[in-house]
Design a protein around this motif. Structure first.
Motif, PDB file in Angstrom:
ATOM      1  N   MET A   1       0.833  -1.202   0.000  1.00 36.44           N
ATOM      2  CA  MET A   1       0.000   0.000   0.000  1.00 36.44           C
ATOM      3  C   MET A   1       0.868   1.253   0.000  1.00 36.44           C
ATOM      4  SD  MET A   1      -2.756   1.163   2.823  1.00 36.44           S
ATOM      5  CE  MET A   1      -2.044   2.584   3.592  1.00 36.44           C
ATOM      6  N   ILE A   3       1.595   5.095   0.692  1.00 39.63           N
ATOM      7  CA  ILE A   3       1.180   6.222   1.535  1.00 39.63           C
ATOM      8  C   ILE A   3       1.780   7.487   0.950  1.00 39.63           C
ATOM      9  CG2 ILE A   3       1.606   7.309   3.780  1.00 39.63           C
ATOM     10  CD1 ILE A   3       1.044   4.730   5.087  1.00 39.63           C
ATOM     11  N   ILE A  21      -3.845   5.544   6.807  1.00 36.76           N
ATOM     12  CA  ILE A  21      -3.836   4.192   7.379  1.00 36.76           C
ATOM     13  C   ILE A  21      -5.280   3.714   7.574  1.00 36.76           C
ATOM     14  CG2 ILE A  21      -3.224   2.819   9.417  1.00 36.76           C
ATOM     15  CD1 ILE A  21      -0.682   4.560   9.625  1.00 36.76           C
ATOM     16  N   LEU A  30      -4.903  -3.240   4.490  1.00 36.37           N
ATOM     17  CA  LEU A  30      -4.372  -3.641   5.795  1.00 36.37           C
ATOM     18  C   LEU A  30      -5.433  -4.460   6.494  1.00 36.37           C
ATOM     19  CD1 LEU A  30      -2.875  -0.175   6.789  1.00 36.37           C
ATOM     20  CD2 LEU A  30      -1.574  -2.198   6.162  1.00 36.37           C
ATOM     21  N   LEU A  36       1.451  -3.018  11.642  1.00 38.61           N
ATOM     22  CA  LEU A  36       1.923  -1.840  10.909  1.00 38.61           C
ATOM     23  C   LEU A  36       3.446  -1.824  11.027  1.00 38.61           C
ATOM     24  CD1 LEU A  36      -0.603   0.889  12.103  1.00 38.61           C
ATOM     25  CD2 LEU A  36      -0.686  -0.498  10.038  1.00 38.61           C
ATOM     26  N   PRO A  37       4.145  -1.136  10.091  1.00 35.68           N
ATOM     27  CA  PRO A  37       5.612  -1.063  10.220  1.00 35.68           C
ATOM     28  C   PRO A  37       6.001  -0.406  11.546  1.00 35.68           C
ATOM     29  CG  PRO A  37       4.838   0.121   8.255  1.00 35.68           C
ATOM     30  CD  PRO A  37       3.647  -0.422   8.928  1.00 35.68           C
ATOM     31  N   ARG A  40      10.076   3.461  13.772  1.00 34.62           N
ATOM     32  CA  ARG A  40      11.369   3.854  13.201  1.00 34.62           C
ATOM     33  C   ARG A  40      11.411   3.590  11.691  1.00 34.62           C
ATOM     34  NH1 ARG A  40      16.539   4.530  14.768  1.00 34.62           N
ATOM     35  NH2 ARG A  40      16.001   4.162  16.936  1.00 34.62           N
ATOM     36  N   ALA A  41      10.935   2.398  11.290  1.00 37.09           N
ATOM     37  CA  ALA A  41      11.002   2.036   9.872  1.00 37.09           C
ATOM     38  C   ALA A  41      10.141   2.973   9.027  1.00 37.09           C
ATOM     39  CB  ALA A  41      10.566   0.590   9.678  1.00 37.09           C
ATOM     40  N   LEU A  42       8.922   3.231   9.475  1.00 36.84           N
ATOM     41  CA  LEU A  42       8.030   4.085   8.690  1.00 36.84           C
ATOM     42  C   LEU A  42       8.565   5.517   8.640  1.00 36.84           C
ATOM     43  CD1 LEU A  42       5.518   4.108   7.024  1.00 36.84           C
ATOM     44  CD2 LEU A  42       4.146   4.472   9.060  1.00 36.84           C
ATOM     45  N   ALA A  43       9.095   5.998   9.775  1.00 34.74           N
ATOM     46  CA  ALA A  43       9.650   7.356   9.798  1.00 34.74           C
ATOM     47  C   ALA A  43      10.850   7.444   8.865  1.00 34.74           C
ATOM     48  CB  ALA A  43      10.045   7.741  11.217  1.00 34.74           C
TER      49      ALA A  43
END
Lengths: 129, 365
Positions: A1, A3, A21, A30, A36-37, A40-43
Motif C-alpha cells: 500500500m 502512503i 492508514i 491492511l 503496521l511497520p 522507526r522504519a516508517l519514519a
C-alpha cells in the motif's frame, strides 16, 4: 500500500498519515491482525520525524482502530472487537456535523451530499474486492 | 608489479568518475533534484556530457603520460608509487572541481527556469516494500567472525613457536619489510583490527537495513526496484569484502606462525587477486544499481506531483543533514552507494568508533 504525504499542506502530517492508514484498513489493504511497520522504519522510509509517526499511531490507538502491543508493535484490531465498543458512532457523527454544516453553508444540497456519501462508501468497498 | 597495480587502479578510478552522471538517479543531476518532466532537459544533458568528456580525456592523458614516463624514464619504485598516488588525487580533485562547477550551474538553471514550482510536493512510501528487502541478515557475519576468533585461539596455542620479530607490513614483493617485537598483544594485533572491521561491517549492514527505503513519487515502481537493488547488492558486496579481508588476514597470520607455508609467488599474487576481485565486484555493483529500474521507468510518470524537494538538506549536493530523518545512511546523490546522515550522531559512532579502536591497538603494540 502506497502512503502519500504532502508536507506543505495545512493538514498536519500525522493527521494525513492517520487518515491514510484508516483508509488502508477500510479498503482492505491492511487486514485485521496485520502489523503496521515499526515507528522507526516508517519514519525512515518517509524521512519524517519519529514523533510524527508515533503521534499518528497513538491517535489510531485512541480511536480503537489499532492496538499497540509491547515488542510486537502496532496491530490492526479485528472489526468485531472494534464495533463492540461504545462511543464510536457518537464520535464520528459529531465529527461529521461541522462538515455537513459547512457543506450546507456553501450551498450544497441534501441530494448532492447524499450522493457523494454513497459514492465514497462505494469507492472504499470497491477497492477491497 | 607496482606499475600494473597503479595502472589498474588509475584506470578504474578514471572510469568510475567518468560514468557517475549516468549511474545516479535520473531525477538528481549534479546533486540537485530535478522534477521528472525536466530530467531530460538538453542543457542538463550537455552538462553531464561535458563533465564526463573532460574527466575521461584529462585522466586518460595523465595515465598515458604516466605510463610513457615509467617506461622511458625507468623511475625508482618509491618515486613511481608517489607519482601514481598523486595522479589518483589529481583525478579525484579534477572531478570534484568539475562537480562543484556543474552543481552550481544546475542549481542556477533550476532556479531561473522555476522548475517544479507549480507541482505539488509529496513524500511517498510503499508499506509492502520492506517485505521485499533482500539484505543479508546480520548473523552471516558470525561466520567470518568465528574464523577470526579461531585463528586468535590457534595463535595463542602456537605462541611459543612464533618468531621473536612479528611482521607488520609486507612489501610489493610479498616479503615482510617491517617488524615489531613479540608480545601477547602484538601477535594478535592484525586479528583485533580484523575483528573491529568485521564488527563495523555488521553494524553498517544493520544500520543500512534500518535506514529508509526512499521511493520517488513520480516513479514509485522504478525507484522501488532501484532502492531494493542498491540495498541487496551493497549488503552482498560488503559481505564479499569482509570475507576476502578475513581470508587474506587469516592467511597472513598463518604464514607468520608457520614460516614457509606459502612461497613468495603466492604472497605476491594474493593481494593483487584480492584487489582485482574487489574492483570487479564494485564495477558489477555500480552497473547493477546504476541500471536497476530503468526498464520499469520507461512508462509515463505521475502527473502534477513531484518528490519533496530535499535540496536544503543536501549541502552542496553531497552532505545530507536531516535531523528529522531517523535513517543513518541514505543513497548518495552523486555516486553509487551510500552516504551518512550527518545530523544523526549514531552514524559517527558506527564509522569512527571502530576506526578509533583500530588506531589505538595499532599504535599501542
Amino acid at each position: 500500500m502506497i502512503i502519500q504525504l504532502e508536507p506543505q499542506s495545512d493538514i498536519p502530517i500525522y493527521t494525513q498519515l492517520t487518515n491514510q492508514i484508516i483508509e488502508g484498513i477500510a479498503t482492505g489493504f491492511l487486514q485485521p491482525g496485520h502489523s503496521l511497520p515499526s515507528v522507526r522504519a516508517l519514519a525512515a522510509d518517509l524521512g519524517v520525524n519519529m514523533h510524527t509517526v508515533n503521534k499518528s499511531y497513538h491517535e489510531l490507538e485512541k480511536k480503537g482502530i489499532i492496538s499497540i502491543i509491547p515488542k510486537s508493535g502496532a496491530v490492526v484490531r479485528p472489526r468485531k472487537e472494534i464495533s463492540q465498543e461504545a462511543g464510536h458512532a457518537e464520535r464520528i457523527f459529531a465529527a461529521l456535523r461541522p462538515v455537513i454544516a459547512e457543506a450546507l453553508v456553501v450551498g450544497l444540497d441534501q441530494q448532492q451530499i447524499e450522493k457523494q456519501l454513497i459514492s465514497i462508501i462505494h469507492d472504499l468497498k470497491e477497492i477491497k474486492s | 608489479m607496482a606499475l600494473t597495480i597503479l595502472l589498474i587502479t588509475l584506470a578504474f578510478l578514471a572510469m568510475t568518475q567518468t560514468a557517475i552522471p549516468y549511474l545516479v538517479k535520473q531525477t538528481v543531476v549534479f546533486g540537485v533534484s530535478i522534477p521528472e518532466g525536466e530530467a531530460k532537459d538538453d542543457k542538463l544533458a550537455a552538462y553531464k556530457r561535458t563533465y564526463s568528456l573532460l574527466v575521461f580525456s584529462l585522466s586518460a592523458l595523465a595515465i598515458v603520460v604516466f605510463w610513457i614516463w615509467t617506461v622511458s624514464g625507468n623511475p625508482a619504485e618509491g618515486q613511481l608509487v608517489l607519482t601514481g598516488t598523486a595522479i589518483q588525487f589529481g583525478i579525484i580533485f579534477l572531478s570534484m572541481a568539475l562537480y562543484f562547477y556543474f552543481h552550481g550551474k544546475t542549481a542556477k538553471r533550476k532556479r531561473t527556469e522555476k522548475w517544479g514550482e507549480d507541482l505539488k510536493q509529496v513524500k511517498i512510501t510503499d508499506m509492502s516494500a520492506r517485505s521485499k528487502d533482500e539484505m543479508l541478515p546480520w548473523y552471516v557475519y558470525l561466520l567470518p567472525i568465528a574464523v577470526t576468533l579461531g585463528v586468535m585461539g590457534y595463535t595463542a596455542t602456537q605462541y611459543g613457536a612464533l618468531p621473536e620479530q612479528i611482521p607488520t607490513h609486507w612489501g610489493a614483493n610479498g616479503k615482510p619489510d617491517a617488524f615489531t617485537a613479540k608480545s601477547p598483544l602484538s601477535v594478535i594485533t592484525p586479528l583485533i583490527v580484523l575483528f573491529c572491521m568485521q564488527g563495523m561491517f555488521l553494524g553498517i549492514n544493520e544500520a543500512t537495513k534500518r535506514s529508509g527505503i526512499k521511493i520517488s513519487a513520480s516513479r514509485p515502481q522504478a525507484s522501488t526496484i532501484r532502492q531494493l537493488t542498491l540495498r541487496k547488492y551493497s549488503s552482498w558486496f560488503m559481505f564479499l569484502v569482509c570475507v576476502l579481508m578475513t581470508m587474506l588476514l587469516a592467511f597472513l597470520q598463518l604464514t607468520t606462525i608457520h614460516e614457509g607455508l606459502a612461497d613468495d609467488a603466492v604472497m605476491m599474487i594474493l593481494p593483487v587477486v584480492f584487489m582485482l576481485v574487489v574492483l570487479i565486484g564494485s564495477i558489477v555493483f555500480a552497473v547493477k544499481v546504476g541500471t536497476a529500474g530503468h526498464q520499469a521507468g520507461e512508462g509515463p510518470a505521475a502527473q502534477g506531483i513531484r518528490d519533496y524537494d530535499e535540496d536544503d538538506h543536501w549541502k552542496v549536493g553531497l552532505f545530507y543533514f536531516n535531523k528529522n530523518d531517523p535513517s543513518i545512511f541514505v543513497e548518495k546523490r552523486f555516486g553509487v552507494g551510500w552516504t551518512i546522515n550527518f545530523a544523526n550522531p549514531k552514524g559517527y559512532f558506527l564509522i569512527f568508533g571502530p576506526l578509533l579502536i583500530i588506531l589505538l591497538v595499532s599504535y599501542s603494540s
